[in-house]
Scaffold this motif. Structure first.
Motif, PDB file in Angstrom:
ATOM      1  N   GLN A  63       0.830  -1.201   0.000  1.00 15.17           N
ATOM      2  CA  GLN A  63       0.000   0.000   0.000  1.00 15.17           C
ATOM      3  C   GLN A  63       0.865   1.251   0.000  1.00 15.17           C
ATOM      4  O   GLN A  63       1.799   1.342   0.786  1.00 15.17           O
ATOM      5  CB  GLN A  63      -0.841   0.040   1.267  1.00 15.17           C
ATOM      6  N   ASP A 110      -3.020   1.428  -4.721  1.00 11.97           N
ATOM      7  CA  ASP A 110      -3.649   2.687  -4.307  1.00 11.97           C
ATOM      8  C   ASP A 110      -5.128   2.509  -3.966  1.00 11.97           C
ATOM      9  O   ASP A 110      -5.653   3.201  -3.103  1.00 11.97           O
ATOM     10  CB  ASP A 110      -3.431   3.789  -5.355  1.00 11.97           C
ATOM     11  N   GLN A 124      -7.515   9.032   2.690  1.00 11.21           N
ATOM     12  CA  GLN A 124      -6.179   9.474   2.269  1.00 11.21           C
ATOM     13  C   GLN A 124      -6.283  10.910   1.778  1.00 11.21           C
ATOM     14  O   GLN A 124      -7.224  11.255   1.063  1.00 11.21           O
ATOM     15  CB  GLN A 124      -5.652   8.612   1.104  1.00 11.21           C
ATOM     16  N   ASP A 125      -5.305  11.710   2.093  1.00  6.85           N
ATOM     17  CA  ASP A 125      -5.223  13.045   1.537  1.00  6.85           C
ATOM     18  C   ASP A 125      -4.705  12.903   0.095  1.00  6.85           C
ATOM     19  O   ASP A 125      -3.649  12.289  -0.115  1.00  6.85           O
ATOM     20  CB  ASP A 125      -4.254  13.878   2.386  1.00  6.85           C
ATOM     21  N   SER A 147       0.910   2.279  10.250  1.00 11.62           N
ATOM     22  CA  SER A 147      -0.278   2.931  10.793  1.00 11.62           C
ATOM     23  C   SER A 147      -0.257   2.974  12.325  1.00 11.62           C
ATOM     24  O   SER A 147      -1.250   3.307  12.949  1.00 11.62           O
ATOM     25  CB  SER A 147      -1.536   2.239  10.269  1.00 11.62           C
ATOM     26  N   SER A 194       0.694   3.956   1.465  1.00 15.05           N
ATOM     27  CA  SER A 194       0.017   4.740   2.502  1.00 15.05           C
ATOM     28  C   SER A 194       1.024   5.194   3.538  1.00 15.05           C
ATOM     29  O   SER A 194       0.983   4.776   4.674  1.00 15.05           O
ATOM     30  CB  SER A 194      -1.081   3.896   3.154  1.00 15.05           C
ATOM     31  N   ASN A 216       3.034   9.627  -2.034  1.00 16.51           N
ATOM     32  CA  ASN A 216       3.365   8.282  -1.575  1.00 16.51           C
ATOM     33  C   ASN A 216       3.519   7.296  -2.736  1.00 16.51           C
ATOM     34  O   ASN A 216       4.307   6.362  -2.661  1.00 16.51           O
ATOM     35  CB  ASN A 216       2.305   7.766  -0.599  1.00 16.51           C
ATOM     36  N   GLU A 218      -1.097  13.794  -0.556  1.00 15.79           N
ATOM     37  CA  GLU A 218      -0.200  12.831   0.101  1.00 15.79           C
ATOM     38  C   GLU A 218      -0.149  11.519  -0.675  1.00 15.79           C
ATOM     39  O   GLU A 218       0.909  10.915  -0.823  1.00 15.79           O
ATOM     40  CB  GLU A 218      -0.709  12.523   1.525  1.00 15.79           C
ATOM     41  N   LEU A 219      -1.308  11.084  -1.148  1.00 16.35           N
ATOM     42  CA  LEU A 219      -1.377   9.808  -1.872  1.00 16.35           C
ATOM     43  C   LEU A 219      -0.509   9.880  -3.131  1.00 16.35           C
ATOM     44  O   LEU A 219       0.261   8.952  -3.418  1.00 16.35           O
ATOM     45  CB  LEU A 219      -2.841   9.490  -2.224  1.00 16.35           C
ATOM     46  N   ALA A 271      -5.276   1.427  -0.521  1.00 20.44           N
ATOM     47  CA  ALA A 271      -4.960   2.521   0.415  1.00 20.44           C
ATOM     48  C   ALA A 271      -6.191   3.366   0.733  1.00 20.44           C
ATOM     49  O   ALA A 271      -6.372   3.804   1.866  1.00 20.44           O
ATOM     50  CB  ALA A 271      -3.844   3.390  -0.168  1.00 20.44           C
ATOM     51  N   ILE A 272      -7.068   3.574  -0.280  1.00 19.33           N
ATOM     52  CA  ILE A 272      -8.210   4.472  -0.018  1.00 19.33           C
ATOM     53  C   ILE A 272      -9.347   3.798   0.767  1.00 19.33           C
ATOM     54  O   ILE A 272     -10.404   4.406   0.949  1.00 19.33           O
ATOM     55  CB  ILE A 272      -8.764   5.113  -1.317  1.00 19.33           C
TER      56      ILE A 272
END
Ligand code: ADP
Ligand code: TRP
Length: 328
Positions: free
Chosen positions: A9, A42, A50-51, A198, A11, A58, A54-55, A45-46
């Motif tokens: 991920q 991705d 997620q901003d 995290s 993230s 990343n 930022e994503l 990740a969502i």
């Protein structure tokens, strides 16, 4: 030659658990001449907020880190999951052969959903199904992952078998590859939990980008015990974890490490370990920075990989659509 596939991920910054659990094994499989697929998930990740800015960052960082770790985009198809829409298409179809109960049992889901009540998304619940789709699309033989992904891999195998039984041989049932040492690096501040990006505090993980000072600080504050002898003992969780990291970054066996610290204490051991970790990370950090300086080149590499992945994934989807009866 086997088809080997893994994904991570995008993230946040990757940590040494991700590196030793998934990235390094992948690079070894690549160098052994297998056909490799590696991508940044991705759409996984969502499943938690997620901003967007930022994503994006990343995703580029992930690509830079894989390349810096030794991934060769000529030998490994390197891409971004969302650029191959067949992943989400197959995930939908697999959602329709997955039982609620199977997903309710997933320990990662239970951990991530705990205390969140009604705000947990359907995406988080269905996350392992998208992961199964990631794997089954490519006729994957082997999936190198860290220990925490074992249950998700079991689901992917079950779904492949169920689908094949119902619609005829369509998917390869994937095998899992979990390394003996380093498949579950523990958090430095809570050695009973796995190292995770995290985690509430960055003290628990060593990021691939941590500088020398930060590594030393984190190592010094790593939780150990009141014992005085440096030796490998699984029940001394904190020390065992540090010795594993020591082994991974230096190649020295537990016995060699123990022998080097006879008559010495945690202070010397932790200071040396921090030095070894920094020495291990330094060349990778330099390469990551170099790759990040040219985002256009990173995007080009990812797009080239996605183009190749789409070809393979679409061929599989043509088969899948046919057997389930939606192709007229
Ligand atoms: P995280 O849990 O830190 O968010 P991911 O879920 O993105 O990491 O995991 C990416 C890969 O790294 C997976 O193969 C996972 O099993 C592996 N991995 C994650 N944490 C560890 C760890 N502490 N030790 C070994 N491997 C790990
Ligand atoms: N779920 C994995 C993790 O959190 C990431 C992942 C998504 C993955 N798709 C995959 C890993 C396919 C291996 C194969 O770490």
């Amino acid at each position: 030659m086997s088809r080997v596939l893994t994904a991570l991920q995008p993230s946040g910054i990757l940590h040494i658990g991700n590196y030793f659990g998934a990235i390094e094994p992948m690079v070894k499989m690549q160098d052994a001449g297998n056909e490799n697929f590696l991508f940044a998930v991705d759409y996984h990740a969502i499943t938690v907020p997620q901003d967007p800015e930022e994503l994006r960052k990343n995703l580029l960082f992930a690509a830079a880190a894989y390349l810096a770790a030794g991934v060769d985009p000529v030998k490994t198809t390197l891409f971004q999951q969302s650029r191959v829409p067949q992943h989400t298409e197959l995930a939908w179809i697999l959602n329709c052969v997955t039982n609620m109960g199977e997903l309710e049992r997933m320990t990662q889901y239970k951990d991530k959903a705990r205390g969140k009540g009604e705000s947990v998304t359907v995406g988080l619940f269905s996350y392992p199904v998208l992961m199964a789709a990631d794997i089954l699309l490519y006729n994957t033989d082997i999936v190198p992952v860290g220990d925490d992904q074992k249950q998700h891999l079991e689901l992917a195998r079950d779904l492949a078998e169920r689908f094949n039984k119902r619609f005829g041989e369509t998917f390869v049932v994937p095998g899992v590859q979990i390394r003996k040492t380093g498949a579950r690096i523990m958090a430095l501040d809570h050695p009973e939990n796995k190292m995770s990006k995290s985690a509430p505090s960055p003290k628990g993980f060593i990021s691939l980008m941590d500088d020398e000072k930060t590594v030393l600080k984190k190592m010094k504050s790593a939780v150990t015990d009141s014992g005085t002898v440096i030796e490998y003992d699984e029940s001394r969780k904190g020390l065992a974890n540090l010795m594993t990291i020591y082994n991974l970054v230096t190649g020295k066996s537990y016995e060699e490490i123990a022998a080097a610290y006879v008559g010495k204490g945690y202070g010397d051991f932790k200071t040396d370990l921090a030095g070894h970790v920094s020495a291990f990370l330094a060349p990778m950090q330099e390469k990551i920075s170099k790759y990040l300086a040219d985002p256009e080149e990173l995007k080009r590499i990812l797009e080239e990989g996605a183009e190749k992945a789409r070809g393979i994934a679409e061929a599989k989807m043509v088969e899948v659509r046919k057997v389930i009866g939606v192709t007229l």
